[in-house]
Design an enzyme around this catalytic site. Structure first.
Site, PDB file in Angstrom:
ATOM      1  N   ASP A 106      72.764  47.755   1.244  1.00  0.00           N
ATOM      2  CA  ASP A 106      72.934  48.518   1.787  1.00  0.00           C
ATOM      3  C   ASP A 106      72.902  50.183   1.580  1.00  0.00           C
ATOM      4  O   ASP A 106      72.513  50.322   0.272  1.00  0.00           O
ATOM      5  CB  ASP A 106      74.606  48.950   1.452  1.00  0.00           C
ATOM      6  CG  ASP A 106      75.392  47.693   2.225  1.00  0.00           C
ATOM      7  OD1 ASP A 106      74.763  46.979   3.296  1.00  0.00           O
ATOM      8  OD2 ASP A 106      76.742  47.024   1.616  1.00  0.00           O
TER       9      ASP A 106
HETATM   10  N1  URA Z   1      76.802  43.275  -1.329  1.00  0.00           N
HETATM   11  C1  URA Z   1      77.113  44.711   0.102  1.00  0.00           C
HETATM   12  O1  URA Z   1      78.405  44.726  -0.115  1.00  0.00           O
HETATM   13  N2  URA Z   1      76.518  45.432  -0.657  1.00  0.00           N
HETATM   14  C2  URA Z   1      75.224  45.193  -0.756  1.00  0.00           C
HETATM   15  O2  URA Z   1      73.938  46.394  -0.848  1.00  0.00           O
HETATM   16  C3  URA Z   1      74.971  44.239  -1.729  1.00  0.00           C
HETATM   17  C4  URA Z   1      75.678  43.061  -1.075  1.00  0.00           C
END
Ligand code: URA
Length: 241
Positions: free
Chosen positions: A105
């Site tokens: 993310d």
């Molecule tokens: N899980 C999440 O919620 N975000 C990420 O970036 C990776 C795994």
């Protein structure tokens, strides 16, 4: 694999295609001992010997970079509005058609391997053969022993999402003696997976960082935004060899 000479040289940091055209005129680039001035000459860097003014060139064909992804950049290869992980790398890497193995993310930091190895990427991200991914998560609410036990049980059984997906079994442990810090290992890479898992069990992720993928761990010396090539030992770890 064959490639145009100018594309190959540009991707290896010898300048733009225009600059390569000039370089081929001004200096002596030879393929298997024969001087080449035509930028569109087909070469196979694995089979052909390429020299510049008589010196052998080390041409990278398959690239594996370890990036400590900083928050605020997206894990895409291009985006009209946002800075991407490829923008973080800069040249010559940005001209090499690289892509990240999986996604993090925008606000997640940590280990992101960036490569042009499609088959390895497919193997490591496929839901069937996906590898373990370990994250450090700092949570909104401190985790006492009872909460840890209930999260552990829910993660072991498989956390159900609202869309009907039931997560594969995951693991959770405390991170040292931190009241709100945990280490989570998941087998899949669903969108917002770790954040959603904590949401379902009644907590919230305040900060997330990927620490490892398979047997490959993030080099603690890399600060957010820093990257380097994988060593051959690290590549073997990533491949599961
Ligand atoms: N899980 C999440 O919620 N975000 C990420 O970036 C990776 C795994």
């Amino acid at each position: 694999m064959k490639s145009r000479l100018d594309k190959l040289l540009s991707a290896n940091g010898f300048g733009s295609r225009k600059e390569i055209k000039r370089l081929l005129k001004d200096r002596v680039v030879a393929v298997n001992g024969v001087r080449r001035v035509d930028p569109s000459t087909d070469v196979d860097p694995e089979l052909d010997a390429i020299t510049l003014d008589g010196e052998p060139l080390r041409i990278l064909t398959t690239v594996y970079l370890m990036l400590n992804k900083p928050a605020g950049v997206i894990s895409s290869t291009e985006d009209p509005d946002h800075r991407t992980v490829i923008d973080v790398l800069g040249e010559p890497w940005a001209s090499m058609d690289l892509f990240p193995i999986g996604r993090l993310d925008v606000d997640t930091e940590g280990l992101l391997v960036i490569t042009n190895d499609g088959p390895l990427t497919h193997r490591l991200t496929s839901p069937k053969t996906g590898v373990d991914k370990t994250y450090y998560a700092r949570l909104r609410d401190p985790v006492d022993d009872a909460a840890l036990a209930s999260y552990r049980e829910a993660f072991r059984a498989g956390v159900p999402f609202r869309d009907g997906h039931v997560c594969l079994p995951a693991k959770i442990d405390r991170c040292g003696d931190e009241a709100d810090g945990v280490i989570v290992t998941i087998q899949e890479g669903k969108y917002h997976q770790v954040k959603k898992m904590f949401y379902v069990v009644g907590n919230e992720v305040a900060y997330l960082k990927r620490e490892s993928m398979g047997n490959l761990s993030l080099d603690p010396a890399l600060k957010p935004g820093e990257f380097r090539e994988l060593t051959s030992d690290e590549l073997a770890l990533l491949r599961g060899e």
